[in-house]
Write an enzyme that holds these catalytic residues in place. Structure first.
Site, PDB file in Angstrom:
ATOM      1  N   LYS A 201       0.859  -1.194   0.000  1.00 14.87           N
ATOM      2  CA  LYS A 201       0.000   0.000   0.000  1.00 14.87           C
ATOM      3  C   LYS A 201       0.885   1.231   0.000  1.00 14.87           C
ATOM      4  CE  LYS A 201      -4.237   1.456  -0.102  1.00 14.87           C
ATOM      5  NZ  LYS A 201      -5.140   1.072  -1.176  1.00 14.87           N
ATOM      6  N   SER A 403      -8.582  -0.528  -4.657  1.00 12.09           N
ATOM      7  CA  SER A 403      -8.776  -0.079  -3.286  1.00 12.09           C
ATOM      8  C   SER A 403     -10.266   0.165  -3.044  1.00 12.09           C
ATOM      9  CB  SER A 403      -7.927   1.156  -3.005  1.00 12.09           C
ATOM     10  OG  SER A 403      -7.627   1.253  -1.634  1.00 12.09           O
TER      11      SER A 403
END
Length: 605
Positions: A201, A403
């Site tokens: 991430k 996401s």
């Protein structure tokens, strides 16, 4: 006192002049609007398709899933020039219509580069290939081709390049802009909180590093290679070249000029424009001095097919509908703002409306988003859960469904994506800037105050987080990530551990996502619509597609956008192409709450 009045009157005079200019610009804009509307009305009346017509596809505007309604396409008033957009939905519909239209003999593909995303490029290329396979021809011509432009052009029967033109062929490159050193110089500390194992991430990396992490390099290399492989495979199949040859040309930079491209058989010939139009006349079997009947995409999309069967059921008598909900843009709470921002309230209302409409027999959620607010994503997710319980609920992924974009996709009965779709990125992060040193050391500004409780000043930018505050926010991030994992696990029929293994913020292409169970089918929006209709036991001709959410009033949008465009006009003039960096910093500044957002800001070249 004399100086005071001098400056006061000068300031007042300047204010009056500035106000007068704004009023003048406003009235010029209104005049432009009226003119544009008149031109649009005239254009509607004049649109017709003549026999022996060529559909001219000039792809020189941004391509989005669904363009905003734009009666002001001809407006060009100072800083308020409307650049316009091309809706992929209308583009695909027009190509399908042209395939069945006997008046349209072929397509002139006019492009230098492709102004859209990787997945929409594949979807458009597939539509063009279907058009060509029907027996009609496509001719591509340009003075220059980018790699994306050439990938699209390679589907044509004939690919031509201006004799002194260029063709870029060097492979894909992904580049990230890093701001850490700038922030260090300014004395701004970005306090980063992300899931403990969310090593992929990397949306926060530009603010905490000066180069890519190994994990980010790994995932980026993986999906770039996947996208490049798809491009090579499609080009090789159409151009009778091998993938090894195409890679050799890229590695050795063997192709740049038109002569290079012709020598290595990536194009069919070099032509000046008059020579190219002569080729078109030959294909149309008309004389050299005859005019070619071109029709633009903007005009052709307004036409209807000639000679349709009178026994076809009129549209107004078709009650059954398949709803297509366009969820495109960065995810935020509130209302959507055009094609750039997906508002949770707007999309949740659209899903709810389609769910409650008894005439809507199935729903297709078209997702094209890099993610955004975790809270906004969850608000929309709840409506997807209710929709799936009520009727067939299918997801079609566009260029991005990552996401938060994947968060709202996870509950689809069936998920469709293109091989080059960017998806996954199941992870969470938050950024809280500490600008104390910047204010103290750079500006000489200090802060002081009082508070009623120990942490009343939590989240202020004038001080760093203490260990306790950091740990509490970290707990919140971990809770959101846990919720994300559970949402995906339930939606995909997987265990939380299985999702976490392929999550951790990692990005996948659609092709790779299918292999690991995040995607069910490789295909486009039309494939998803057809599947949804089948699941609802609807036959072709017995239903129509209804698009959501309702388009915003174009005039109201124009007036609102005047403020936005004026705000950034001078920055654009001064910074030029570097204007994009300013916009990314602006997005970071406006991030609200915990984020489920793409792991990078990247441009693929």
């Amino acid at each position: 006192m004399k100086q005071f009045f001098k400056f006061m009157f000068a300031s007042a005079f300047g204010f009056v002049i500035a106000g007068g200019l704004l009023v003048l610009i406003f009235f010029i804009s209104i005049a432009g609007l009226v003119s544009s509307l008149e031109d649009g009305i005239k254009s509607e009346k004049k649109v017709s398709v003549k026999e022996n017509t060529v559909l001219h596809l000039k792809l020189n505007q941004p391509i989005v899933d669904r363009a905003e309604e734009n009666p002001f396409a001809n407006l060009d008033v100072g800083p308020f020039k409307n650049a316009g957009q091309i809706g992929l939905n209308e583009l695909l519909e027009s190509i399908e219509k042209a395939k069945e239209d006997d008046r349209v003999k072929g397509i002139y593909l006019d492009l230098k580069s492709y102004p859209g995303g990787m997945a929409s490029m594949v979807e458009l290329r597939n539509a063009l290939k279907d058009f060509k396979d029907s027996g009609k021809w496509i001719m591509a011509y340009s003075s220059n081709y980018s790699q994306g432009g050439y990938y699209l052009a390679s589907v044509a029967n004939s690919v031509y390049l201006y004799p002194e033109g260029e063709l870029s062929w060097k492979g894909l490159n992904a580049e990230i802009t890093f701001f850490k050193n700038t922030l260090d110089k300014l004395g701004v500390e970005p306090q980063i909180i992300r899931g403990k194992n969310n090593k992929f991430k990397s949306a926060v990396e530009p603010f905490m590093k000066s180069e890519m992490s190994e994990a980010n390099k790994l995932q980026t290399k993986k999906y770039l290679t996947s996208i490049w492989g798809k491009m090579l495979g499609d080009i090789a199949a159409e151009r009778s070249l091998s993938i090894d040859e195409l890679n050799l040309y890229a590695d050795s930079l063997m192709i740049s000029s038109a002569d290079d491209a012709l020598k290595h058989k990536v194009i069919d010939g070099t032509r000046y424009y008059d020579e190219f139009t002569a080729e078109l006349r030959d294909s149309l079997s008309i004389e050299n001095d005859d005019d070619i009947e071109f029709i633009s995409f903007n005009k052709y999309k307004k036409t209807s097919l000639k000679g349709k069967d009178d026994d076809d059921k009129p549209s107004y008598k078709i009650k059954n509908k398949v709803a297509v909900i366009y969820a495109q843009g960065s995810i935020e709470t509130g209302k959507s703002d055009g094609t750039q921002t997906m508002g949770s309230k707007t999309i949740a209302n659209a899903i709810r409306e389609a769910r409650k409409d008894s005439n809507v027999k199935a729903i297709v959620l078209r997702v094209n988003s890099p993610g955004g607010s975790a809270l906004a994503s969850d608000i929309m997710w709840r409506e997807t859960e209710l929709a799936r319980d009520a009727k067939p609920f299918i997801v079609s992924m566009g260029d991005l469904a990552a996401s938060g974009g994947y968060y709202i996709s996870a509950y689809g009965d069936r998920i469709f994506a293109q091989p080059t779709t960017i998806t996954g990125s199941i992870g969470v992060f938050g950024i809280i800037p500490n600008a104390k040193k910047f204010f103290n050391d750079k500006l000489g500004i200090t802060f002081d105050g009082v508070k009623t409780n120990a942490h009343s000043d939590l989240m202020t930018i004038s001080k760093p987080l203490d260990d306790f505050e950091y740990s509490k926010i970290q707990d919140g991030v971990e809770d959101v990530y846990s919720t994300f994992l559970n949402r995906v696990a339930k939606g995909r029929g997987m265990t939380v551990e299985e999702v976490d293994k392929i999550g951790q913020g990692r990005v996948w292409t659609g092709a790779d996502a299918k292999e690991i169970g995040l995607v069910d089918e490789l295909g486009g929006l039309e494939d998803a619509i057809n599947y949804a209709a089948t699941q609802a036991e609807l036959e072709e001709g017995d239903y129509k597609v209804r698009e959501y959410p309702k388009q915003e009033d174009p005039f109201e949008k124009f007036l609102r956008d005047m403020k936005f465009q004026a705000k950034y006009m001078y920055a654009d003039m001064i910074l030029g192409s570097d204007y994009n960096y300013l916009m990314e910093l602006e997005k970071a500044r406006n991030m609200d709450g915990i984020q489920t957002r793409m792991p990078y800001v990247m441009r693929i070249k």
